[in-house]
Scaffold this motif. Structure first.
Motif, mmCIF file in Angstrom:
data_model
loop_
_atom_site.group_PDB
_atom_site.id
_atom_site.type_symbol
_atom_site.label_atom_id
_atom_site.label_comp_id
_atom_site.label_asym_id
_atom_site.label_seq_id
_atom_site.Cartn_x
_atom_site.Cartn_y
_atom_site.Cartn_z
ATOM 1 N N PRO A 1 7.367 15.586 -39.971
ATOM 2 C CA PRO A 1 7.446 14.166 -40.316
ATOM 3 C C PRO A 1 6.745 13.906 -41.643
ATOM 4 O O PRO A 1 5.666 14.442 -41.899
ATOM 5 N N ALA A 2 7.357 13.099 -42.496
ATOM 6 C CA ALA A 2 6.776 12.874 -43.829
ATOM 7 C C ALA A 2 6.957 11.423 -44.236
ATOM 8 O O ALA A 2 8.078 10.909 -44.278
ATOM 9 N N TYR A 3 5.847 10.775 -44.528
ATOM 10 C CA TYR A 3 5.885 9.410 -45.054
ATOM 11 C C TYR A 3 4.977 9.347 -46.278
ATOM 12 O O TYR A 3 3.761 9.503 -46.175
ATOM 13 N N ASN A 4 5.586 9.165 -47.441
ATOM 14 C CA ASN A 4 4.858 9.100 -48.708
ATOM 15 C C ASN A 4 3.955 10.321 -48.901
ATOM 16 O O ASN A 4 2.746 10.198 -49.111
ATOM 17 N N GLU A 5 4.560 11.495 -48.853
ATOM 18 C CA GLU A 5 3.807 12.752 -48.966
ATOM 19 C C GLU A 5 4.153 13.501 -50.252
ATOM 20 O O GLU A 5 4.189 14.730 -50.284
ATOM 21 N N GLU A 6 4.378 12.763 -51.357
ATOM 22 C CA GLU A 6 4.775 13.414 -52.597
ATOM 23 C C GLU A 6 3.704 14.373 -53.131
ATOM 24 O O GLU A 6 4.032 15.329 -53.828
ATOM 25 N N GLU A 7 2.453 14.158 -52.782
ATOM 26 C CA GLU A 7 1.389 15.022 -53.282
ATOM 27 C C GLU A 7 1.285 16.333 -52.500
ATOM 28 O O GLU A 7 0.676 17.283 -52.994
ATOM 29 N N CYS A 8 1.869 16.372 -51.310
ATOM 30 C CA CYS A 8 1.679 17.534 -50.437
ATOM 31 C C CYS A 8 2.954 18.302 -50.111
ATOM 32 O O CYS A 8 2.895 19.502 -49.842
ATOM 33 N N ILE A 9 4.088 17.620 -50.087
ATOM 34 C CA ILE A 9 5.271 18.184 -49.449
ATOM 35 C C ILE A 9 5.753 19.469 -50.131
ATOM 36 O O ILE A 9 6.195 20.411 -49.463
ATOM 37 N N LYS A 10 5.659 19.550 -51.452
ATOM 38 C CA LYS A 10 6.126 20.756 -52.135
ATOM 39 C C LYS A 10 5.322 21.973 -51.712
ATOM 40 O O LYS A 10 5.889 23.028 -51.382
ATOM 41 N N ASN A 11 4.002 21.860 -51.722
ATOM 42 C CA ASN A 11 3.165 22.991 -51.326
ATOM 43 C C ASN A 11 3.367 23.347 -49.860
ATOM 44 O O ASN A 11 3.352 24.532 -49.488
ATOM 45 N N THR A 12 3.556 22.340 -49.016
ATOM 46 C CA THR A 12 3.782 22.598 -47.591
ATOM 47 C C THR A 12 5.059 23.400 -47.387
ATOM 48 O O THR A 12 5.077 24.387 -46.647
ATOM 49 N N VAL A 13 6.139 22.994 -48.041
ATOM 50 C CA VAL A 13 7.410 23.696 -47.913
ATOM 51 C C VAL A 13 7.330 25.096 -48.514
ATOM 52 O O VAL A 13 7.805 26.074 -47.915
ATOM 53 N N THR A 14 6.723 25.217 -49.688
ATOM 54 C CA THR A 14 6.615 26.524 -50.353
ATOM 55 C C THR A 14 5.825 27.502 -49.496
ATOM 56 O O THR A 14 6.223 28.661 -49.338
ATOM 57 N N GLU A 15 4.711 27.051 -48.936
ATOM 58 C CA GLU A 15 3.895 27.917 -48.088
ATOM 59 C C GLU A 15 4.631 28.292 -46.807
ATOM 60 O O GLU A 15 4.591 29.443 -46.365
ATOM 61 N N ASN B 1 12.121 12.414 -43.296
ATOM 62 C CA ASN B 1 11.623 11.543 -44.363
ATOM 63 C C ASN B 1 11.663 10.111 -43.850
ATOM 64 O O ASN B 1 12.705 9.455 -43.832
ATOM 65 N N ASP B 2 10.492 9.632 -43.423
ATOM 66 C CA ASP B 2 10.417 8.393 -42.662
ATOM 67 C C ASP B 2 10.292 7.165 -43.558
ATOM 68 O O ASP B 2 9.272 6.477 -43.573
ATOM 69 N N GLY B 3 11.355 6.918 -44.323
ATOM 70 C CA GLY B 3 11.381 5.731 -45.168
ATOM 71 C C GLY B 3 10.373 5.764 -46.295
ATOM 72 O O GLY B 3 9.857 4.707 -46.703
ATOM 73 N N SER B 4 10.092 6.942 -46.827
ATOM 74 C CA SER B 4 9.101 7.067 -47.898
ATOM 75 C C SER B 4 9.490 6.233 -49.123
ATOM 76 O O SER B 4 10.665 6.179 -49.501
ATOM 77 N N ARG B 5 8.477 5.636 -49.742
ATOM 78 C CA ARG B 5 8.708 4.820 -50.931
ATOM 79 C C ARG B 5 8.304 5.529 -52.211
ATOM 80 O O ARG B 5 8.451 4.978 -53.304
ATOM 81 N N ASP B 6 7.808 6.750 -52.068
ATOM 82 C CA ASP B 6 7.414 7.512 -53.253
ATOM 83 C C ASP B 6 8.475 8.576 -53.530
ATOM 84 O O ASP B 6 9.641 8.403 -53.184
ATOM 85 N N ARG B 7 8.096 9.702 -54.114
ATOM 86 C CA ARG B 7 9.054 10.733 -54.513
ATOM 87 C C ARG B 7 9.266 11.814 -53.432
ATOM 88 O O ARG B 7 9.837 12.857 -53.721
ATOM 89 N N THR B 8 8.854 11.549 -52.218
ATOM 90 C CA THR B 8 9.012 12.549 -51.158
ATOM 91 C C THR B 8 10.456 12.994 -51.019
ATOM 92 O O THR B 8 10.754 14.192 -50.990
ATOM 93 N N GLY B 9 11.379 12.058 -50.933
ATOM 94 C CA GLY B 9 12.789 12.400 -50.763
ATOM 95 C C GLY B 9 13.333 13.170 -51.950
ATOM 96 O O GLY B 9 14.083 14.142 -51.789
#
Length: 230
Positions: A12-26, A40-48
């Motif tokens: 689950p991810a809501y506004n996780e633009e600072e973390c999601i790339k590293n989480t997926v890569t790892e 992607n729970d309606g994120s308003r940042d660059r998560t999507g």
């Protein structure tokens, strides 16, 4: 993990633009044998946008629906796609992918319906207010069910297909300690595996100290009042 076992990681991810790339890569580097889907729970940042650039499998909610609806959506996806297990995994880097196989192996070796990645199975809790609340929830679950769950608020959990099917059809269930207690009362098998977790790797948690205490009180009240009657 058996070669024939199908396990899905639900993130689950809501506004996780600072973390999601590293989480997926790892996750891809350490546990490539696992499929994963990001809710992607309606994120308003660059998560999507970031998930798209990484070619992730994503279910995008049109608005922020919250953890329960996101989890139910992932459970239905896992059942529809024929997975044997689904593992709830945070997008913020707290959960460590090296423990994923241990959760599946525990489920397979014991026949457990739910396996919890516990921070406190062999490690003592500290004396913070949050851990005092966790201890209270552990005690109450023991009173209600006869079973001790060392880390009832851990969000790092594996669910078998039989449990996922319950989430598929019952909208009253949530991925919270009160539902774990309910499954225990109904005869489902719950076990734990010792894990270590990290601090959030970026962004801000919605659980500030005040909200953390409110969360603990809500869970405690729900267990104390509602579970007696279900």
């Amino acid at each position: 993990m058996s070669n024939h076992t199908k396990a899905l990681i639900a993130i689950p991810a809501y506004n996780e633009e600072e973390c999601i790339k590293n989480t997926v890569t790892e996750l891809r580097a350490i546990a490539p044998e696992f499929d994963f889907v990001i809710i992607n729970d309606g994120s308003r940042d660059r998560t999507g946008e970031i998930c798209g650039s990484l070619n992730c499998n994503v279910i995008t909610m049109p608005i922020n629906c919250g953890l329960t609806v996101g989890f139910q959506t992932a459970a239905r996806y896992a059942v529809d796609q024929g997975y044997d297990y689904m593992i709830q995994f945070d997008a913020d880097g707290q959960h460590r992918p090296e423990y994923l196989a241990a959760l599946v192996e525990k489920a397979e070796s014991t026949g457990s319906d739910i396996v919890i990645g516990s921070r406190f199975l062999t490690v003592r809790k500290d004396k913070s207010m949050r851990m005092i609340g966790s201890r209270m929830i552990t005690v109450l679950i023991k009173i209600l069910t006869g079973r001790r769950i060392s880390d009832p608020t851990s969000g790092f959990r594996l669910f078998s297909r039989s449990v996922l099917e319950r989430y598929y059809f019952d909208n009253t269930l949530n991925p919270e300690p009160e539902s774990i207690a309910l499954f225990l009362k109904q005869g489902y098998s719950v076990s734990e595996v010792q894990v270590s977790m990290r601090e959030r790797q970026g962004g801000e948690s919605y659980l500030n100290p005040v909200k953390s205490m409110q969360y603990m009180l809500r869970v405690f009240a729900t267990l104390l009042i509602v579970q007696w009657f279900r």
